[in-house]
Design an enzyme around this catalytic site. Structure first.
Site, PDB file in Angstrom:
ATOM      1  N   HIS C 315      -2.429  11.745 -10.293  1.00 12.29           N
ATOM      2  CA  HIS C 315      -2.917  12.487 -11.458  1.00 12.29           C
ATOM      3  C   HIS C 315      -2.027  12.113 -12.640  1.00 12.29           C
ATOM      4  O   HIS C 315      -0.798  12.136 -12.511  1.00 12.29           O
ATOM      5  CB  HIS C 315      -2.868  13.984 -11.170  1.00 12.29           C
ATOM      6  CG  HIS C 315      -3.594  14.804 -12.184  1.00 12.29           C
ATOM      7  ND1 HIS C 315      -3.153  14.960 -13.472  1.00 12.29           N
ATOM      8  CD2 HIS C 315      -4.743  15.532 -12.095  1.00 12.29           C
ATOM      9  CE1 HIS C 315      -3.999  15.743 -14.129  1.00 12.29           C
ATOM     10  NE2 HIS C 315      -4.967  16.107 -13.321  1.00 12.29           N
ATOM     11  N   ARG C 335      -6.628  17.819 -21.682  1.00 11.18           N
ATOM     12  CA  ARG C 335      -7.024  16.591 -22.382  1.00 11.18           C
ATOM     13  C   ARG C 335      -8.502  16.657 -22.751  1.00 11.18           C
ATOM     14  O   ARG C 335      -8.920  16.218 -23.816  1.00 11.18           O
ATOM     15  CB  ARG C 335      -6.743  15.359 -21.511  1.00 11.18           C
ATOM     16  CG  ARG C 335      -5.291  14.880 -21.619  1.00 11.18           C
ATOM     17  CD  ARG C 335      -5.016  13.716 -20.691  1.00 11.18           C
ATOM     18  NE  ARG C 335      -5.007  14.143 -19.288  1.00 11.18           N
ATOM     19  CZ  ARG C 335      -5.590  13.506 -18.302  1.00 11.18           C
ATOM     20  NH1 ARG C 335      -6.223  12.367 -18.537  1.00 11.18           N
ATOM     21  NH2 ARG C 335      -5.538  13.971 -17.074  1.00 11.18           N
TER      22      ARG C 335
END
Lengths: 214, 414, 530
Positions: C315, C335
């Site tokens: 990740h 994000r």
């Protein structure tokens, strides 16, 4: 994991599960237990404070509190004790047994008769590692304000320290979860989802891939 | 035995709410003496070295002096604590049921001694017969000259009120009693301030146990020397022992303070059931330490027991014979106390609940070595961390049972 | 002397309102991956020599476990109590609970055994949300294309079709279990767009989606009359019939005292999750303590074929600081909401919403090429620019990401005023046991669901497909297991498959010293006694 250097240096001495341990002050109780070779530590899960497993009793001078070991740091002179996992669920219900949204409050009182018996000792509030206003949540639930009560328990990780703390056996964490579940079950009716489900009912999704395999 | 039931439980005192019979036997005489010279009451109690018989063993006169020295704000309270609820203790209920006049007289004498104008008889509602007898007795008192007499001596009217307690075990803790009398949940308060300074509604308050107060009339009537002579060993007066468990004749025995454990069990209690050997005695109600056959010679008074690392407590003696599982017994008592924790202190509620849970696990064959180690840690971590003594009592009980019967715990492990 | 900037210097130079240069031209994604993605680190991959995948590539640490000796022998089973049930579910995370509930709904008696406590899983930590194509401009077809494309077309289209087709119904089922999701003002489910996808499709419950899902499922399981739960009972071996060809049960070991229990059953569902706690290539992990790849080990020894054993997801935004949270996630949702990634020079270096493997490789490139930020306590990372996000959408962090704020508060960091240092963390096992659309593995009687199963995400998973997969395939496996043939049960329950595997190891000249499954990582098992 636990081998990073300590800024500033200096170790602390503490006791975990009856074992004297020397640890770096930036270590959590879980890391200190591992580093100190404390046997039989099984109540550890996510290591980031959301699974609610690593419940500890903590003695700090004359003060005793409860906490999650993965979010509590080693300190000089403290004693920590991993608590056994919570007891089995005592309040029985299945959401599918609920058919009528109008009698939720009556059903709630049958399932959680203790919820209206809060004696306001604040034990649950003081026990909550997530700072939830447990007592207020229970009062809202007892008044039938399930949506607001459930919202109070948003950050609940089901460590059930409040259940252990409650002298009236209210099981606040489970009351909070009931409130959240019943709110979704009866009131969450999103048009975008319902519309897509209806489209799929008319014409189920199929793809080349699925046809090949079936 | 001639020294059995010589005073508080003397047949002439055990008249229930019958006022006439009580007066025939000299009832009310002490109140006259006390009203004539209230200052002498405290002096006599001090000379008699009467101790708190609800379990503390604290010198009664000290509490009295503290309350007597406070000015009323505007009232001063005397609370007679009859919440008796601890497993194995059943003496106060007998005094209330069979000698209610003696208790009321004692309470009024105490009120006079400290200058209290409000007397509250605080009684566990689960003791229905005691409550009824006290109520009937109190009704009869309102038709006598006694309340007037006491009021005159005090210089203001005295009210006597019967307040059924909450029935919670914790309601017997003195500051919890105050809360309940004020109409709130019986949570123990933090101390200080002590009730002598800040009691019911902030007024100076004296709170004594039923048995303690029941002793006052005889002390006033017969004098401190007489009272001291009632004891056979250290300590003064007599003591009501609640004897229960595996004995032939369980019951309440009033005996000289300092009677030996052996005499209580074998002379008065008729020995053990089916002639089995003695295994242990839970003293003072089970929130204390255990005695074993090696302690049969111990005098049952506050100081002698303290020297053995035990405590007299309420004078309850729960006798268990060989064949009784200690783990199960301790688990049962721990469950009682865990259930009784009021919830204010995390150490007490979560601590005792954890103890109870682990003991149950061990008792039902599901315990592990880790569980036993956790219990040992709790014995070390919990004492001294609660507002009241509940958590200390449980830790003490557990610790004591570990000291004498560790092997049984080990054998019960998976 | 380290290249890059110290944490203090980088913080001093940081301005949330600094002008940003345009994103530099990106190099070819395949080149980026092959140079910088951890899967491609030198010596990280080996070739399996025994078992159903002999000859296939596999991460070295995993291969060591797949080709290890069992932890029990037949002699250990003497006198061990036997429990009978219709369906045994191994694993108490989201997939295990969904499987147990589905099997019980279809009339099976279910035993759910879990290594830690019911609900201790990676599911409970999932923050971002769950994918389901429900928005007007979206479709299952688009969802399928996004999934296959992000997975570099290594996924099985039949499985992907099954998963994306289940999407809306999975959300419906979760709501019926009592799970809440965030809504818009008009009552629609609120959606966010995940990296590497063509439409907003992530539904969520603040940044507590996994927690909300897990506590609801745990309660539903605990309340269900047809399901029995054994906490702290990891599986240490499967059991086979007399020919070693069908799975007929499992051996469980109590974590508290290591005592064994045998469970005899018609079907076993593996829902054991992933293997982050093996710390492949020395990476930190976002995974929970029990993620040690046990399910892969058990399935492989039983003869089940696995896939994509050399492909793992790192990740992009694992925490670097403070050390105790090293490797723990900052959700991709942040994000998706607009947060940018900046290097030590304060410049963007990648499109933040590219698939996870690309973003990861880009972060590793920045750090390796001297544009990383170094804290005192070790590690390196780049900025996740949360203050800039907060400036552009005041109050957003508190409203939508309470978990991030709660966790950083404990560590004394406020992401609203200070950017967060992040670096890739071992997150997810892209492959796993080969299954069909019913969750059946290649071994009769053995099913797999959730992270332990493979074939859906190909060689890279997009955000939100994990939570969808565990429920969708958990339920599929549960139903199939409950409805599978009502035969008279096995004549014998044996360790025949263990003998077979042992023989293969011996013939291949492999050492028999190492034993698996591991159950707990070595650092957590320290000092353990019985």
């Amino acid at each position: 994991m636990t081998d990073s250097a300590t800024p500033g240096g200096g170790t602390v001495e503490l006791v975990i599960d009856g074992v004297a341990v020397r640890a770096e002050p930036h270590m959590t109780i879980v890391e200190a237990a591992w580093a100190g070779g404390v046997p039989r530590v099984t109540g550890v899960g996510c290591l980031e404070g959301v699974c609610g497993s690593c419940r500890i009793l903590l003695r700090h001078g004359p003060d005793v509190s409860v906490a999650l070991a993965c979010e509590t740091f080693a300190e000089q002179g403290i004693e920590a004790l991993f608590l056994p996992a919570p007891t089995a669920v005592r309040h029985q219900y299945e959401l599918t047994d609920f058919t009528d949204g109008w009698d939720i409050q009556a059903r709630f009182k049958e399932i959680f008769p203790e919820a209206s018996r809060c004696r306001h000792c604040h034990g649950c509030v003081r026990s909550c590692p997530k700072g939830i206003v447990v007592e207020e949540g229970i009062a809202l639930a007892a008044a039938g304000r399930f949506r607001e009560a459930g919202e109070a328990f948003l950050e609940c990780v089901m460590c059930e320290l409040c259940d252990t703390a409650c002298p009236e056996q209210i099981a606040p964490a489970h009351v909070g979860l009931f409130c959240r579940r019943i709110t979704a079950f009866f009131h969450l009716r999103p048009p975008n989802l319902i519309h897509r489900l209806e489209e799929l009912r008319q014409e189920p999704f199929s793809s080349a891939g699925e046809k090949e395999s079936s | 035995m001639s020294r059995l039931n010589a005073n508080l439980l003397h047949p002439c005192q055990r008249v229930g709410d019958n006022l006439a019979r009580w007066r025939e036997a000299g009832g009310g005489e002490a109140l006259r003496l006390g009203a004539a010279n209230p200052a002498a009451i405290l002096a006599a109690v001090k000379d008699a070295d009467l101790r708190g018989l609800g379990g503390s063993g604290f010198p009664v006169w000290r509490k009295w002096e503290a309350v007597a020295s406070e000015a009323p704000r505007p009232d001063k309270y005397l609370v007679c604590n009859g919440n008796e609820d601890e497993p194995g203790t059943f003496k106060d209920r007998l005094l209330l049921e069979e000698t209610p006049h003696q208790v009321i007289e004692g309470a009024l004498l105490a009120a006079l001694a400290v200058g209290a104008n409000r007397v509250v008889l605080y009684v566990n509602p689960d003791l229905t017969r005691s409550l009824a007898a006290l109520q009937a007795a109190l009704a009869r008192w309102h038709n006598t000259e006694f309340l007037q007499l006491a009021g005159d001596a005090l210089g203001q009217a005295i009210t006597v009120e019967l307040v059924p307690s909450s029935g919670h075990y914790i309601g017997g803790e003195e500051t919890a009693a105050l809360e309940w009398i004020e109409g709130k949940f019986p949570f123990p308060r933090g101390k200080p301030p002590y009730p002598a300074q800040y009691g019911v509604h902030g007024c100076p308050t004296l709170i004594n146990n039923v048995e303690t107060l029941a002793n006052i009339p005889a002390i006033v009537r017969h004098g401190a020397d007489w009272f001291r002579a009632q004891s056979t060993g250290r300590g003064t007066g007599s003591k009501l022992y609640s004897l229960s468990g595996d004995v032939l004749h369980p019951g309440v025995y009033e005996l000289p303070m300092g009677t030996t454990l052996g005499d209580l069990i074998f002379v008065h209690g008729g020995g053990l059931l089916s002639g089995k050997p003695l295994k242990a005695v839970f003293t003072g109600g089970p929130s204390n330490t255990l005695l074993t056959p090696a302690d049969l010679d111990v005098s049952l008074d506050f100081d002698s027991l303290r020297e053995r690392g035990a405590a007299l407590g309420t004078g309850a003696m729960i006798v268990v014979s060989e064949g009784t599982g200690m783990v199960k017994r301790v688990a049962e008592y721990a469950r009682f106390f865990a259930h009784s924790s009021c919830g204010q202190c995390i150490s007490c509620k979560t601590g005792t609940a954890t103890i109870s849970r682990l003991l149950d696990r061990i008792d039902t064959g599901r315990g592990t070595a880790a569980d036993l180690a956790t219990l040992e840690s709790l014995c070390r971590m919990l004492p001294g961390t609660g507002r009241c003594h509940l958590v200390n009592g449980v830790a003490q009980l557990l610790d004591s049972s570990f000291r004498h019967f560790r092997q049984e715990y080990r054998q019960a492990l998976k | 002397m380290k290249r890059g900037l110290s944490l203090q210097a980088a913080l001093a130079a940081y301005r949330p309102d600094a002008e940003l240069a345009p994103l530099p031209e990106q190099i070819d994604p395949d080149r980026l991956l092959s140079f910088f993605h951890p899967d491609h680190l030198r010596d990280s991959v080996t070739t399996l020599t025994v078992g159903p995948n002999a000859g296939a590539h596999c991460q070295r640490e995993l291969a060591d476990l797949l080709q290890a000796e069992a932890v029990i022998d037949e002699v250990d089973l003497a006198g061990v109590p036997v429990t009978d049930t219709d369906v045994l579910v191994i694993g108490g995370g989201g997939a295990g609970c969904a499987a147990a509930l589905a099997a019980a709904e279809h009339g099976a008696r279910v035993l759910l055994a879990t290594k830690l406590r019911l609900g201790d899983s990676n599911t409970v930590m999932a923050e971002g949300g769950i994918q389901a194509a429900i928005e007007p401009g979206d479709s299952a077809q688009k969802h399928m294309q996004d999934t296959l494309r992000a997975g570099h077309h290594a996924g099985d289209p039949a499985l992907v079709a099954a998963m994306v087709g289940d999407g809306p119904e999975v959300i419906h089922w979760l709501i019926r279990q009592g799970m809440q999701f965030d809504q818009t003002d008009s009552g629609d489910l609120h959606t966010r767009r995940a990296g590497g996808t063509s439409a907003p499709r992530i539904v969520h419950c603040r940044d507590y989606t996994g927690l909300e899902m897990m506590r609801v499922l745990r309660e539903a399981v605990a309340q269900h009359r047809g399901i029995e739960v054994w906490d702290q009972h990891p599986a240490v071996e499967l059991l086979s019939n007399e020919r070693g060809q069908k799975c007929v049960g499992a051996v469980l070991s109590s974590l508290a005292d290591r005592s064994l229990r045998i469970v005899r059953t018609r079907s076993v569902i593996l829902a054991t999750g992933g293997l982050g706690r093996l710390h492949l290539n020395g990476f930190p992990t976002s995974n929970h303590l029990g993620a040690t790849g046990d399910g892969l080990v058990l399935a492989y020894r039983m003869g089940a074929r696995l896939c994509e054993l050399d492909s793992f997801q790192y990740h992009p935004t694992g925490l670097v600081n403070p050390p105790y949270l090293s490797g723990k996630l900052v959700t991709e949702g942040i994000r998706a909401a607009g947060a940018l990634l900046l290097n030590a020079q304060g410049q963007r270096f990648v499109d933040e919403l590219q698939p996870r493997d690309i973003v990861c490789a880009a972060i590793i490139r920045e750090c390796r090429e001297g544009r990383g930020i170094h804290p005192d306590v070790g590690g390196v990372g780049v900025w996740l620019d949360t203050p800039r996000l907060e400036r552009s959408q005041p109050g957003l962090l508190e409203r939508q990401f309470p978990k991030l704020l709660a966790r950083t508060r404990v560590a004394g960091i406020d992401p609203r005023s200070e950017p967060i240092l992040v670096y890739p963390t071992l997150h997810y096992q892209n492959g796993g046991a080969v299954i069909d659309v019913d969750g059946a593995t290649t071994v009769p009687g053995l099913y797999a669901a959730g992270e332990v199963a493979g074939g859906i995400h190909g060689r890279n998973r997009i955000m939100g497909n994990a939570l969808l997969e565990i429920i969708g395939f958990g339920r599929r496996a549960g139903i199939a297991a409950a409805l599978s043939g009502h035969d008279r049960g096995p004549k014998k329950i044996t360790l025949e498959h263990v003998n077979r595997a042992r023989r293969a190891l011996a013939l291949a000249g492999l050492p028999l010293a190492r034993r698996a499954p591991q159950v707990l990582p070595p650092y957590a098992a320290m000092g353990k006694d019985s």
